[in-house]
Design a protein around this motif. Structure first.
Motif, mmCIF file in Angstrom:
data_model
loop_
_atom_site.group_PDB
_atom_site.id
_atom_site.type_symbol
_atom_site.label_atom_id
_atom_site.label_comp_id
_atom_site.label_asym_id
_atom_site.label_seq_id
_atom_site.Cartn_x
_atom_site.Cartn_y
_atom_site.Cartn_z
ATOM 1 N N GLU A 60 -8.693 11.198 -44.693
ATOM 2 C CA GLU A 60 -9.747 10.921 -45.663
ATOM 3 C C GLU A 60 -9.192 10.856 -47.087
ATOM 4 O O GLU A 60 -9.603 10.009 -47.888
ATOM 5 C CB GLU A 60 -10.823 12.006 -45.579
ATOM 6 C CG GLU A 60 -11.595 12.031 -44.266
ATOM 7 C CD GLU A 60 -10.933 12.853 -43.175
ATOM 8 O OE1 GLU A 60 -11.584 13.134 -42.162
ATOM 9 O OE2 GLU A 60 -9.738 13.209 -43.347
ATOM 10 N N LEU B 224 -9.256 7.547 -49.845
ATOM 11 C CA LEU B 224 -9.756 7.551 -51.222
ATOM 12 C C LEU B 224 -8.630 7.285 -52.222
ATOM 13 O O LEU B 224 -8.847 6.591 -53.223
ATOM 14 C CB LEU B 224 -10.421 8.886 -51.538
ATOM 15 C CG LEU B 224 -11.856 9.078 -51.057
ATOM 16 C CD1 LEU B 224 -12.516 10.249 -51.784
ATOM 17 C CD2 LEU B 224 -12.704 7.833 -51.242
ATOM 18 N N GLU C 298 -15.169 6.524 -59.943
ATOM 19 C CA GLU C 298 -15.773 7.579 -59.127
ATOM 20 C C GLU C 298 -17.082 7.136 -58.489
ATOM 21 O O GLU C 298 -17.359 7.452 -57.334
ATOM 22 C CB GLU C 298 -15.992 8.830 -59.974
ATOM 23 C CG GLU C 298 -16.485 10.025 -59.174
ATOM 24 C CD GLU C 298 -16.440 11.323 -59.956
ATOM 25 O OE1 GLU C 298 -17.266 12.208 -59.669
ATOM 26 O OE2 GLU C 298 -15.576 11.445 -60.839
ATOM 27 N N LYS D 96 -17.728 6.937 -54.421
ATOM 28 C CA LYS D 96 -18.804 7.633 -53.718
ATOM 29 C C LYS D 96 -19.690 6.659 -52.947
ATOM 30 O O LYS D 96 -20.218 6.999 -51.878
ATOM 31 C CB LYS D 96 -19.622 8.460 -54.710
ATOM 32 C CG LYS D 96 -18.856 9.669 -55.228
ATOM 33 C CD LYS D 96 -19.695 10.544 -56.138
ATOM 34 C CE LYS D 96 -18.912 11.786 -56.553
ATOM 35 N NZ LYS D 96 -19.683 12.661 -57.464
ATOM 36 N N VAL E 261 -17.989 6.053 -49.690
ATOM 37 C CA VAL E 261 -18.123 7.195 -48.785
ATOM 38 C C VAL E 261 -19.529 7.291 -48.219
ATOM 39 O O VAL E 261 -19.716 7.490 -47.014
ATOM 40 C CB VAL E 261 -17.759 8.507 -49.523
ATOM 41 C CG1 VAL E 261 -18.056 9.713 -48.637
ATOM 42 C CG2 VAL E 261 -16.288 8.497 -49.924
ATOM 43 N N LYS F 102 -21.038 13.820 -46.047
ATOM 44 C CA LYS F 102 -20.409 12.714 -46.781
ATOM 45 C C LYS F 102 -20.187 13.113 -48.237
ATOM 46 O O LYS F 102 -19.103 12.914 -48.799
ATOM 47 C CB LYS F 102 -21.280 11.464 -46.717
ATOM 48 C CG LYS F 102 -21.417 10.822 -45.352
ATOM 49 C CD LYS F 102 -22.369 9.645 -45.436
ATOM 50 C CE LYS F 102 -22.678 9.049 -44.072
ATOM 51 N NZ LYS F 102 -23.646 7.939 -44.158
ATOM 52 N N ARG F 103 -21.231 13.663 -48.841
ATOM 53 C CA ARG F 103 -21.143 14.039 -50.252
ATOM 54 C C ARG F 103 -20.165 15.191 -50.457
ATOM 55 O O ARG F 103 -19.414 15.229 -51.435
ATOM 56 C CB ARG F 103 -22.527 14.420 -50.778
ATOM 57 C CG ARG F 103 -23.514 13.249 -50.795
ATOM 58 C CD ARG F 103 -24.866 13.651 -51.367
ATOM 59 N NE ARG F 103 -25.805 12.545 -51.320
ATOM 60 C CZ ARG F 103 -25.863 11.575 -52.229
ATOM 61 N NH1 ARG F 103 -25.026 11.610 -53.273
ATOM 62 N NH2 ARG F 103 -26.739 10.593 -52.130
ATOM 63 N N ALA G 181 -16.606 13.794 -50.189
ATOM 64 C CA ALA G 181 -16.287 12.988 -51.364
ATOM 65 C C ALA G 181 -15.987 13.875 -52.563
ATOM 66 O O ALA G 181 -14.992 13.663 -53.277
ATOM 67 C CB ALA G 181 -17.439 12.041 -51.681
#
Length: 206
Positions: A20, A24, A34, A38, A41, A55-56, A59
């Motif tokens: 992951e 990113l 950013e 997001k 993601v 998910k949040r 991220a």
């Protein structure tokens, strides 16, 4: 400074996250800000997780880790061999989690320095007991929290290549890191953070 860092247990559900993190990091090098990261993601689910909250969480965690890398180190994370790339991800955790950094500094690096490259359950128990005595906040954590922290520490070290096995007497592997990366970090950051990963190997190369 380390002394101003707050102890946290968020790492319990946020292990190495190597794949992951690389995803990113690659998007960052492509110029994504950013907000766009997001969106990738959350809306495109590039991490392939079901829960919106997860998910949040991923991220936020990964971006906070990657924020400590400059463009050179981010590119090294993407373009280097797997072993070096994983060490850089591990470095981001060392730089963003006080308790994990202290574990690496007080337990792992000390064992390597004294040529005792095995981490046992008693090492974890002694470390956490020491932190209980040093911090009222840590002393207030439940026993299950320490159990989960131990699990994730072992998993992180194993997945990053610093442990050969996850059970019993866990043999530590000294990481071999590109000297150019070590030099770069020591010039642009407090050297204590990379020393917990590379000091033994680096000194042997001199």
């Amino acid at each position: 400074m380390v002394n101003n860092w707050k102890y946290s247990t968020t790492i319990k559900s946020r292990p190495l996250l190597y794949t992951e993190t690389k995803k990113l990091a690659d998007l960052i090098l492509q110029g994504y800000n950013e907000l766009k990261l997001k969106e990738q993601v959350i809306n495109n689910n590039i991490f392939q997780v079901k829960s919106e909250s997860r998910k949040r969480e991923l991220a936020s965690t990964i971006l906070s880790r990657l924020n400590i890398l400059d463009e050179y180190l981010t590119r090294c994370l993407i373009e280097s061999d797997v072993e070096t790339s994983k060490i850089l991800v591990l470095y981001t955790i060392v730089r963003t989690d006080r308790l994990f950094y202290e574990f690496m500094d007080e337990i792992l690096s000390e064992k390597l320095a004294f040529q005792d490259p095995v981490i046992t359950d008693s090492d974890f128990n002694s470390f956490f007991e020491s932190k209980r005595q040093q911090s009222n906040k840590v002393a207030g954590w439940k026993e299950y929290t320490f159990y989960k922290l131990k699990q994730v520490y072992i998993r992180i070290l194993f997945e990053s290549g610093l442990l050969l096995n996850q059970k019993g007497e866990r043999k530590v592997v000294i990481p071999i890191i590109n000297p150019d990366i070590i030099d770069h970090i020591k010039k642009h950051d407090d050297p204590r953070y990379i020393n917990v990963l590379a000091e033994v190997e680096y000194e042997d190369d001199k």
